[in-house]
Design a protein around this motif. Structure first.
Motif, short mmCIF file in Angstrom:
data_model
loop_
_atom_site.label_atom_id
_atom_site.label_comp_id
_atom_site.label_asym_id
_atom_site.label_seq_id
_atom_site.Cartn_x
_atom_site.Cartn_y
_atom_site.Cartn_z
N LYS A 1 0.83 -1.21 0.00
CA LYS A 1 0.00 0.00 0.00
C LYS A 1 0.86 1.26 0.00
O LYS A 1 0.62 2.19 -0.76
CB LYS A 1 -0.93 0.00 1.21
CG LYS A 1 -1.79 1.25 1.31
CD LYS A 1 -2.56 1.30 2.60
CE LYS A 1 -1.59 1.50 3.71
NZ LYS A 1 -2.15 1.75 5.02
N GLU A 2 1.88 1.30 0.85
CA GLU A 2 2.76 2.46 0.92
C GLU A 2 3.51 2.66 -0.40
O GLU A 2 3.65 3.79 -0.88
CB GLU A 2 3.75 2.32 2.09
CG GLU A 2 3.10 2.38 3.44
CD GLU A 2 2.43 3.71 3.73
OE1 GLU A 2 3.09 4.75 3.60
OE2 GLU A 2 1.23 3.70 4.08
N MET B 1 -7.01 -3.98 -1.11
CA MET B 1 -5.97 -2.98 -1.39
C MET B 1 -6.56 -1.76 -2.09
O MET B 1 -6.15 -0.64 -1.83
CB MET B 1 -4.86 -3.59 -2.24
CG MET B 1 -3.97 -4.57 -1.51
SD MET B 1 -3.13 -3.87 -0.08
CE MET B 1 -2.23 -2.54 -0.82
N THR B 2 -7.53 -1.98 -2.98
CA THR B 2 -8.19 -0.86 -3.66
C THR B 2 -8.83 0.08 -2.64
O THR B 2 -8.64 1.29 -2.70
CB THR B 2 -9.25 -1.36 -4.66
OG1 THR B 2 -8.61 -2.10 -5.70
CG2 THR B 2 -10.05 -0.22 -5.26
N GLN B 3 -9.57 -0.49 -1.69
CA GLN B 3 -10.24 0.33 -0.68
C GLN B 3 -9.24 1.11 0.17
O GLN B 3 -9.42 2.29 0.43
CB GLN B 3 -11.15 -0.53 0.20
CG GLN B 3 -12.33 -1.14 -0.55
CD GLN B 3 -13.08 -0.13 -1.40
OE1 GLN B 3 -13.43 0.95 -0.95
NE2 GLN B 3 -13.31 -0.47 -2.66
N GLU B 4 -8.17 0.44 0.58
CA GLU B 4 -7.17 1.12 1.40
C GLU B 4 -6.46 2.22 0.61
O GLU B 4 -6.24 3.31 1.13
CB GLU B 4 -6.13 0.11 1.91
CG GLU B 4 -6.65 -0.77 3.01
CD GLU B 4 -5.55 -1.60 3.65
OE1 GLU B 4 -4.36 -1.35 3.41
OE2 GLU B 4 -5.91 -2.51 4.41
N LEU B 5 -6.13 1.94 -0.62
CA LEU B 5 -5.41 2.91 -1.44
C LEU B 5 -6.27 4.13 -1.75
O LEU B 5 -5.77 5.26 -1.77
CB LEU B 5 -4.92 2.24 -2.72
CG LEU B 5 -3.81 2.92 -3.50
CD1 LEU B 5 -2.60 3.21 -2.62
CD2 LEU B 5 -3.40 2.06 -4.68
N LYS B 6 -7.56 3.92 -1.96
CA LYS B 6 -8.46 5.05 -2.25
C LYS B 6 -8.47 6.06 -1.11
O LYS B 6 -8.55 7.26 -1.36
CB LYS B 6 -9.89 4.54 -2.50
CG LYS B 6 -10.09 3.95 -3.86
CD LYS B 6 -11.53 3.47 -4.04
CE LYS B 6 -11.76 2.95 -5.43
NZ LYS B 6 -13.14 2.50 -5.63
#
Length: 163
Positions: A78-79, A118-123
């Motif tokens: 994510k980072e 990962m999509t949700q976290e990145l958004k």
């Protein structure tokens, strides 16, 4: 005009006649070499008032065989994805090349559930949409997807794994 095929980080993508290029260019003689000490996405596709920033991550590729996996892999991923987008945005801003829309697509070797998470976290980390004082959003959309989903969502840009 010949198709533009880009091979990067364990994937090969045929972009047809779209204006696609390797943005994370290592060749100092390339028009797209930026040489700055910042992160950048692998590929940019320019389509008028819309750009696609594309990051490729295949942790099973031969180029990554000697890398050790971090303890908290999801956080590390994510980072990495977040800063690759942000630094690329800064590069393009400094070049005066920010279009009306930017779509960030991360093609990763992961199962569908992890990609969705990962999509949700990145958004939330980028972030998407406009901030309270912003004139425009940083990105219009952001997706972390696997190869199967890529080929379903982008049939005009077929992708495959490279040996």
């Amino acid at each position: 005009m010949d198709d533009i095929i880009i091979q990067q980080d364990g994937f090969s993508i045929n972009f047809g006649n779209a204006r696609a290029f390797v943005f994370d260019e290592k060749d100092k003689n390339s028009d797209h070499f930026h040489g700055m000490p910042m992160k950048s996405v692998d590929i940019i596709v320019e389509m008028g008032n819309c750009d696609f920033y594309i990051e490729l991550k295949d942790y099973s590729s031969p180029e990554r065989k000697n890398e050790s996996e971090p303890k908290d892999f999801r956080k590390y991923l994510k980072e990495t994805l977040k800063y690759k987008f942000r630094d690329t945005f800064l590069y393009r801003y400094a070049e005066g090349r920010i279009p009306q829309e930017i779509h960030y697509i991360c093609l990763v070797e992961a199962d569908h559930a992890m990609a969705q998470h990962m999509t949700q976290e990145l958004k939330t980390e980028l972030p998407l949409g406009k901030g309270p004082r912003w004139k425009q959003p940083l990105a219009s959309s952001c997706f972390v997807i696997n190869l199967r989903t890529w080929n379903r969502q982008f049939p005009e840009w077929p992708a495959k794994k490279t040996p």
